[in-house]
Design a protein around this motif. Structure first.
Motif, PDB file in Angstrom:
ATOM      1  N   THR A 125      -2.201  -8.326  10.549  1.00  0.00           N
ATOM      2  CA  THR A 125      -1.146  -7.759   9.713  1.00  0.00           C
ATOM      3  C   THR A 125       0.087  -7.339  10.500  1.00  0.00           C
ATOM      4  N   SER A 126      -0.118  -6.547  11.529  1.00  0.00           N
ATOM      5  CA  SER A 126       1.025  -5.964  12.228  1.00  0.00           C
ATOM      6  C   SER A 126       1.864  -7.012  12.947  1.00  0.00           C
ATOM      7  N   TYR A 161     -10.404  -8.179   8.335  1.00  0.00           N
ATOM      8  CA  TYR A 161      -9.242  -7.318   8.480  1.00  0.00           C
ATOM      9  C   TYR A 161      -8.178  -7.900   7.558  1.00  0.00           C
ATOM     10  N   GLU A 186     -11.606  -3.989   6.287  1.00  0.00           N
ATOM     11  CA  GLU A 186     -10.594  -2.993   6.633  1.00  0.00           C
ATOM     12  C   GLU A 186      -9.236  -3.456   6.130  1.00  0.00           C
ATOM     13  N   GLN A 188      -5.272  -3.286   6.012  1.00  0.00           N
ATOM     14  CA  GLN A 188      -4.181  -2.887   6.895  1.00  0.00           C
ATOM     15  C   GLN A 188      -2.864  -3.382   6.297  1.00  0.00           C
ATOM     16  N   SER A 217      -9.839   2.159   5.157  1.00  0.00           N
ATOM     17  CA  SER A 217      -8.401   2.059   5.316  1.00  0.00           C
ATOM     18  C   SER A 217      -7.905   3.415   5.801  1.00  0.00           C
ATOM     19  N   ASP A 221      -1.852   3.287   4.933  1.00  0.00           N
ATOM     20  CA  ASP A 221      -1.924   1.890   4.507  1.00  0.00           C
ATOM     21  C   ASP A 221      -1.932   1.718   2.993  1.00  0.00           C
TER      22      ASP A 221
END
Length: 485
Positions: A125-126, A161, A186, A188, A217, A221
């Protein structure tokens, strides 16, 4: 009246693994590097395409980190396919927007006997700074799986993720036999991404089984929903959900059980929606911890029917038993949304009948412990038994605006054959918080055979008021000896 104990049985289901008629193919056989820096998209697509062209088989995702770019190509899946291994598929940095990582080709193709097990999928994601999810644009939804039709679909023992709208999306009237077991999920969200409607697992189909998964989470988020399921029958059990706004959204289920789940740091625990009808659903042995004050939300609940103008179906044959529902301690006045704050609520724009609320523990509900009935003349709540529940410090919200209808148990609207029996209401706070032990509203409505009897209320400081209206019956044949109320 009482005598409505509901007994539901759930037929045993048989799950089978996907058949693997072909040999095991490793993605490394197709020159996937797995070094965390090489773009392995074309190699992985080639491996999956070859197995599917051969009528199915097993694709091995061996140890390594394999970068994929779903904005360039979707990895094809098909019937009789097993995908297994210890490797990680990771979305390439700055891949941008994409629809999904895995899907059949064409997308509407039915997929039967499909298994994914053991692998890790990281949507990275990041690092995907080129992507922004637009709710109205499906091409930006960034799912992992999208399956519109098929049977015997397994997603098991994986680490996921996730970042998108409905990352596990198994969605269609021709879906049956969905097994989602023992995964770690998780959510994100990108820091610059506005909050959006997402459900980590979204199922629309029959014969579903979502068990022993972990969903996590963080508050930052803004994860919306962990589990959302529409229609059909099945089981949801043993899941742990932490820091999702909504633990579960369940829509139009039939003959289903929701048991032994653990929901923490939520705004809403389990919400029941009826568009065409929900019936024969057991919600039992779940623990729900609501963080309504930390989240600063105007409404909150543990287990409740949804009150929504677009959902006017009926609810029947519900069992809500043995659940533990706890709310945060409220220490200061804050703005809330009227009475839509309760431990258990049966308030819907539809008829509710044959419900059994037994043996639940509800602690610090902000306004109402248990709320029954809707202030709308079109709908009736009938044949509901509220028995042997323990309700502690109902009405814990410090806002003076909610004070006049805060109650451990509230009754309102058109009611017929409602039994409130042998419940224990405890007001343990010092100084006293809350106001009513019971509260009812029937102006303009009809109460028929509404009985409140044999309950026990205590307070260590101050005294709760009895806010029941005159037509409520205070004894139950045979007469309760020494009725504490």
């Amino acid at each position: 009246m009482l005598g409505i104990l509901l007994v539901f049985s759930f037929a045993a289901t048989t799950q089978t693994a996907a058949r693997s008629p072909g040999s095991i193919v490793s993605i490394r056989d197709y020159a996937a590097a797995g070094d965390g820096s090489t773009d392995d998209t074309s190699a992985i697509v080639a491996a999956f395409s070859a197995v599917c062209a051969g009528g199915g088989g097993t694709v091995a995702i061996t140890a390594g980190i394999y970068l994929v770019n779903p904005a360039v190509a979707t990895i094809p899946i098909c019937s009789d396919l097993v995908v297994q291994g210890s490797g990680t598929l990771k979305v390439k940095p700055d891949a941008g927007n994409y629809r999904t990582v895995f899907a059949p080709s064409p997308p509407e193709t039915a997929v039967h006997n499909l298994t994914f097990t053991g692998i890790t999928v990281d949507q990275n994601t990041s690092a995907n700074t080129a992507a922004t999810i637009e709710v109205g644009n499906d091409r930006t939804h960034q799912r992992i799986w999208q399956v519109f039709a098929g049977t015997n679909l397994h997603f098991e023992n994986m680490r996921l993720y996730v970042a998108g709208v409905n990352p596990v999306d198994v969605n269609g009237p021709a879906v049956s036999g969905v097994y989602i077991h023992r995964n770690y999920v998780e959510f994100q969200k990108r820091p610059w991404q506005p909050e959006f409607d997402n459900s980590a697992i979204y199922i629309n189909g029959d014969n579903f089984h979502v068990t022993d998964n972990t969903f996590v989470s963080t508050a930052a988020d803004e994860a919306r929903t962990a589990i959302e399921i529409h229609s059909g029958s099945g089981t949801i059990s043993g899941n742990t959900i932490d820091h999702f706004s909504i633990g579960m959204n369940l829509v139009d289920l039939k003959s289903s059980s929701v048991t032994g789940n653990h929901i923490r740091n939520a705004g809403y625990g389990i919400t029941l929606w009826s568009a065409t009808g929900m019936e024969s659903v057991v919600i039992s042995g779940n623990t729900v911890a609501i963080a309504q004050a930390t989240r600063g939300i105007a409404s909150s609940w543990g287990i409740a029917t949804a009150y929504d103008a677009g959902f006017n179906g009926d609810f029947s044959d519900l069992q809500i038993t043995g659940n533990i529902l706890r709310f945060e301690q409220e220490s200061a006045s804050r703005t809330i949304s009227g009475s839509a704050n309760y431990g258990i609520g049966l308030q819907a724009l539809g008829n509710v009948s044959n419900a059994f609320i037994l043996g639940n523990e509800i602690v610090r509900a902000p306004v109402r412990g248990i709320a029954i009935g809707v202030v709308n003349g079109l709908y009736t709540t009938s044949r509901v038994a509220i028995v042997q529940n323990r309700i502690v410090d109902a009405g814990s919200n410090a806002s003076s605006g909610a004070l006049h209808y805060s109650a451990a148990i509230s009754l309102q609207g058109h009611l017929s054959s409602i039994d409130v029996l042998r419940n224990r209401l405890e007001f343990l706070s010092k100084p006293f918080v809350g106001r009513y032990s019971y509260w009812s509203f029937e102006t303009g409505y009809t109460f028929t055979n509404v009985v409140v009897a044999g309950n026990f209320a205590t307070a260590v400081d101050g005294s709760p008021k009895n806010g029941l209206t005159a037509s409520v019956i205070h004894s139950y044949p045979p007469q309760d000896a020494g009725d504490p109320q």
